[in-house]
Motif scaffolding. Structure first.
Motif, PDB file in Angstrom:
ATOM      1  N   SER A 344       0.810  -1.222   0.000  1.00  9.34           N
ATOM      2  CA  SER A 344       0.000   0.000   0.000  1.00  9.34           C
ATOM      3  C   SER A 344       0.843   1.272   0.000  1.00  9.34           C
ATOM      4  O   SER A 344       0.286   2.376  -0.030  1.00  9.34           O
ATOM      5  N   PRO A 346       2.550   4.554  -0.893  1.00 12.52           N
ATOM      6  CA  PRO A 346       2.282   5.481  -2.005  1.00 12.52           C
ATOM      7  C   PRO A 346       3.353   5.467  -3.086  1.00 12.52           C
ATOM      8  O   PRO A 346       3.065   5.787  -4.242  1.00 12.52           O
ATOM      9  N   TRP A 348       4.538   3.146  -4.728  1.00 16.13           N
ATOM     10  CA  TRP A 348       4.257   2.256  -5.856  1.00 16.13           C
ATOM     11  C   TRP A 348       3.219   2.827  -6.808  1.00 16.13           C
ATOM     12  O   TRP A 348       3.015   2.279  -7.900  1.00 16.13           O
ATOM     13  N   ASN A 349       2.572   3.932  -6.437  1.00 15.10           N
ATOM     14  CA  ASN A 349       1.587   4.554  -7.319  1.00 15.10           C
ATOM     15  C   ASN A 349       2.203   5.560  -8.272  1.00 15.10           C
ATOM     16  O   ASN A 349       1.491   6.159  -9.085  1.00 15.10           O
ATOM     17  N   GLN A 350       3.508   5.762  -8.174  1.00 18.61           N
ATOM     18  CA  GLN A 350       4.172   6.715  -9.054  1.00 18.61           C
ATOM     19  C   GLN A 350       4.089   6.237 -10.507  1.00 18.61           C
ATOM     20  O   GLN A 350       4.273   5.049 -10.786  1.00 18.61           O
ATOM     21  N   PRO A 351       3.828   7.144 -11.446  1.00 14.36           N
ATOM     22  CA  PRO A 351       3.669   6.741 -12.857  1.00 14.36           C
ATOM     23  C   PRO A 351       4.870   5.990 -13.419  1.00 14.36           C
ATOM     24  O   PRO A 351       4.706   5.065 -14.220  1.00 14.36           O
ATOM     25  N   ALA A 354       4.660   2.253 -12.926  1.00 12.03           N
ATOM     26  CA  ALA A 354       3.488   1.528 -13.413  1.00 12.03           C
ATOM     27  C   ALA A 354       3.915   0.265 -14.154  1.00 12.03           C
ATOM     28  O   ALA A 354       4.832   0.283 -14.975  1.00 12.03           O
ATOM     29  N   HIS A 359       4.410  -7.344  -6.008  1.00 12.84           N
ATOM     30  CA  HIS A 359       4.316  -7.536  -4.565  1.00 12.84           C
ATOM     31  C   HIS A 359       4.202  -9.033  -4.285  1.00 12.84           C
ATOM     32  O   HIS A 359       3.234  -9.680  -4.690  1.00 12.84           O
ATOM     33  N   ASP A 471      -1.088  -3.871   5.458  1.00 11.49           N
ATOM     34  CA  ASP A 471      -0.557  -4.502   4.245  1.00 11.49           C
ATOM     35  C   ASP A 471      -0.737  -6.011   4.238  1.00 11.49           C
ATOM     36  O   ASP A 471      -0.706  -6.638   3.181  1.00 11.49           O
ATOM     37  N   TYR A 474      -3.357  -7.822   2.024  1.00 12.08           N
ATOM     38  CA  TYR A 474      -3.112  -8.199   0.635  1.00 12.08           C
ATOM     39  C   TYR A 474      -2.756  -9.683   0.496  1.00 12.08           C
ATOM     40  O   TYR A 474      -2.758 -10.215  -0.613  1.00 12.08           O
TER      41      TYR A 474
END
Length: 537
Positions: A344, A346, A348-351, A354, A359, A471, A474
């Motif tokens: 979770s 943040p 890993w949400n960077q463009p 992608a 995980h 986490d 998941y």
């Protein structure tokens, strides 16, 4: 004036001259601002006596702030002055409650962690009496509002129901899907693993995160064992630490890949970082950038020689400072970046990340057959209490205060005369024999992460009792595969549930073991890596 004043106080403290410190403070040239301004620096550098003297004098004259209140607490504890400790606790709570959330965080990060956790609690843990540990816990509760509800000994103990626990667990669960290669598509692949080299006779050993910390060619780590089970061929390269120049090492890695005709280069990304950054505010950017540049050049050469080679990096500790920078700078180099602990996050949400982040859990080095042994209503805590995880000491202190049946076995990483796989198997067998294991993952910054133990415990056939770790949703379902808690009242309730609802607890234990054995065995883990690198669209 403050730096010179601070030096003068430290010199007097070195001379074992507390009376001199008092005289310096009462001197007309020393104003309240200067005196109060050095209390926090004195605490941070471990000058407790001097900080306590100054804080007491300031408090006696009606002055109070968070640092002087903390100094009264710590000084009162160390010098067994209960009146000052109580006065400090009251003032500390008042001061902290008057802060904004941002100020509370800064106070915790800049002063509390360095004084109470890193200097007082952890280094002296085994010298402290239970009473002293409880008093440290009360200081932390005064300084950190979040800890007050976690360690509220007056909170009512909740009544747990299996049905309700499972309902809540399923609501929170967001289990990851682990696709495998198409039937019949599995191929033998040659893998070179690059990880830090530690010159020990014991070869591979493990940390709480499951990360291996030593390497030589005579032992097979969990990664390699899992790959061997899957049918892949492996070879390791031990990267020497503290290298300023990686040129020779990169040349050797290239040669190793040539000899293996490597299909995959798997790299431990932690070695690019200075591990001291966990405890400090700075790290060597120059060394890191030189390593990144050298590694990028090496990978480009490998791809020129074999365009089909896949390069993957794994991060055991993404919560360490600087990894987001590392991932950003190295995205183009890697076909996959593997995260073991924080789906979770943040980051890993960077463009730029992608479709590159995978995980998954670390391979466990094979399954073991759990013994035919009924659940014992007694928990084993087998782990270390360190600067990274000082909160474990608080949980164990609280559990002892409540007389919870927990056997504490502090892990050490000293040579035991066994091969690494035998040593690791023995550790997991001990988890299995315990039948019920407590895991605490809260770190020094109070974030909870995943370490290797939830999977070690459940794969070993024991019942996992785990502090609330978002986490983990998941990978497992709380109430169905394990029992979770978020306060001492809930931990006490979990223990009562295990004791008085043995059959239901046994069911959770069996379900947990069956689930992880089916979904997270070594072949499935490596199979998913195979799919991610070669078969996903």
């Amino acid at each position: 004036m403050i730096p010179n004043f601070l030096d003068a106080v430290v010199n007097l403290d070195n001379q074992n001259n507390p009376l001199g410190i008092i005289r310096l403070i009462v001197d007309e040239s020393t104003n309240t601002k200067d005196a109060s301004g050095i209390v926090a620096p004195l605490l941070i550098i471990g000058r407790i006596r001097a900080a306590f003297i100054i804080a007491k004098m300031l408090a006696d004259h009606g002055y109070q702030d968070s640092a002087t209140a903390l100094a009264l607490c710590i000084g009162g504890l160390i010098y067994d002055n209960q009146n000052e400790e109580i006065r400090g606790l009251k003032a500390l709570r008042e001061q902290v409650d008057g802060m904004s959330a941002r100020q509370q965080t800064a106070f915790y990060d800049q002063i509390i962690t360095k004084t109470v956790l890193f200097s007082l609690l952890i280094p002296k843990l085994h010298q402290l009496t239970h009473n002293q540990q409880m008093r440290i816990l009360e200081i932390l509760k005064a300084a950190v509002p979040r800890l007050r509800s976690i360690f509220d000994f007056n909170a009512p103990e909740p009544i747990l129901s299996l049905e309700e626990m499972r309902r809540r667990g399923r609501e929170k669960a967001c289990l990851l899907n682990y696709p495998l290669p198409p039937s019949g598509a599995r191929q033998i692949r040659n893998v070179v693993l690059v990880a830090p080299e530690h010159h020990t006779s014991e070869g591979f050993k493990w940390l709480d995160s499951g990360k291996l910390i030593a390497m030589n060619e005579t032992n097979v780590p969990q990664w390699m064992y899992g790959m061997h089970l899957y049918g892949w061929k492996t070879k390791s390269y031990g990267m020497k630490e503290r290298l300023e120049d990686w040129t020779d090492a990169c040349r050797e890695i290239i040669e190793t890949c040539r000899q293996m005709n490597a299909d995959i280069l798997l790299v431990d990304l932690d070695q690019f970082m200075d591990h001291k950054i966990i405890y400090s505010d700075t790290y060597d950017l120059r060394r890191r950038n030189k390593r990144i540049e050298a590694f990028g050049t090496m990978v480009n050469q490998l791809r020129q020689e074999k365009s089909s080679i896949k390069v993957a990096g794994y991060i055991c500790d993404p919560w360490m400072r600087g990894h987001f920078i590392l991932a950003k700078h190295m995205t183009e180099v890697f076909d996959a970046i593997i995260d073991f602990t924080s789906p979770s996050m943040p980051l890993w949400n960077q463009p730029h990340l992608a479709n590159k982040v995978l995980h998954m859990i670390l391979p466990q080095g094979g399954n073991i057959q759990p013994p035919e042994k009924p659940l014992i209503p007694h928990m084993l805590f087998s782990g270390s209490v360190s600067l990274v995880s000082p909160q474990r000491a608080l949980w164990l202190t609280a559990a002892k205060h409540l007389n919870l049946p927990i056997h504490v076995k502090h892990r050490s990483f000293m040579p035991d005369g066994l091969s690494v796989l035998d040593s690791y198997a023995l550790y997991r067998q001990n988890l299995a024999l315990a039948t019920c294991c407590l895991n605490i993952t809260m770190r020094y910054d109070m974030a909870t992460i995943i370490n290797g133990r939830p999977f070690e415990v459940t794969l070993s056939g024991a019942l996992l009792v785990q502090d609330c770790t978002p986490d983990l949703n998941y990978f497992l379902v709380a109430g169905e595969h394990y029992l979770e808690f978020s306060s001492v009242a809930e931990l006490s309730a979990v223990m009562r549930f295990i004791t008085h609802h043995r059959e239901e607890a046994e069911e959770i234990r069996r379900c947990g073991h069956a689930f992880v054995t089916q979904h997270y065995n070594d072949e499935k883990i490596i199979g998913h890596l195979d799919w991610f690198l070669y078969f996903r669209k």
